[in-house]
Design an enzyme around this catalytic site. Structure first.
Site: not given
Ligand code: 13P
Length: 256
Positions: A15-17, A101, A103, A172, A178, A218, A239-240
């Site tokens: 997930n590149w956000k 998600h 977010e 999640e 994050g 994470s 993610g990251g």
């Protein structure tokens, strides 16, 4: 209509956000394609922002890595300024779309009913929804994790029937996203068991056994092996660590 997703596949999705332009995204996809030239260790999906779907899709075309989007509108077309629909994503070659998600739940005010509508829209439009669920830190500390997971899963899967088997769930925990504070494999296992038992109850027919549940929050190439060693964990939503080809590739390799 996409084919049913195989029974509990191992899947690692990035997930590149809100990261990478169309050109930068294509470059990242090319790096990954080079790393995977000898074959993929598991099912892999890249979920770039809308603006990079076309360029990333062009790199992935003809290969085994899937394309996914991060969101969709529940309606298939109409006067919804700034929104993107399932048929638009399908036309770009998307196989997956992330719904619910945290977010979006917590940052954009999406409630359970909205997430449920989006999951149905994805299925209607031939996409496989990756349904995100997870508790906040306050909910965990108040011993409400099970209650929250049951509520979030129930809202999406009630009445979904056989279509449930064309979905993926991502657990999640909001406190792990994050933050560098990854859930322990035991915490992930316990949550995944709650989700699986809820799927069994709400869908019936042992649906929990058939639906892949990813862990997200994470995940890195350092902790992925321990998470994937847990039988309940069918893969990861990253993610990251998905923004760097080598680290994402090592996570995929860990899911073999
Ligand atoms: P991080 O891997 O950056 O914690 O993000 C997880 C996530 O939200 C994936 O959807």
């Amino acid at each position: 209509m996409s084919a049913p997703w195989p029974r509990r596949p191992r899947l690692v999705a990035g997930n590149w956000k809100m990261n990478r332009t169309a050109a930068d995204g294509a470059a990242l996809a090319r790096e990954l394609t080079a790393l995977s030239a000898a074959g993929l260790p598991c099912a892999v999906a890249l979920c770039p922002p809308f603006t990079a779907l076309e360029s990333v899709g062009a790199v992935l075309r003809g290969g085994a890595t899937h394309l996914g989007a991060q969101n969709l509108h529940p309606e298939s077309k109409g006067a919804f300024t700034g929104e993107v629909s399932g048929p638009m994503l399908a036309a770009l070659g998307c196989r997956f779309v992330i719904v619910g998600h945290s977010e979006r739940r917590h940052g954009m005010g999406e409630d359970d009913a909205t997430v449920a509508r989006k999951a149905r829209a994805a299925l209607r439009d031939g996409l496989t929804p990756i349904v995100c669920v997870g508790e906040t830190l306050a909910e965990r500390e108040a011993d409400k994790t099970t209650e929250v997971l049951v509520r979030q899963v129930w809202a999406v899967y009630e009445g979904l029937g056989a279509d449930s088997r064309r979905t993926v769930v991502a657990y999640e925990p909001v406190w792990a996203i994050g933050t560098g504070r990854v859930a322990t494999p035991d915490q992930a296992r316990d949550a995944h068991r709650v989700i699986r038992a809820t799927l069994d109850r709400v869908v019936g027919d042992h649906a929990g056994e058939a639906i892949a549940i990813l862990y997200g929050g994470s995940v890195t190439d350092k902790n992925a092996v321990a998470l994937f060693a847990e039988n309940e964990v069918d893969g990861a939503l990253v993610g990251g660590a998905s923004l760097e080809a080598a680290s994402f590739w090592r996570i995929c390799a860990a899911a073999r």
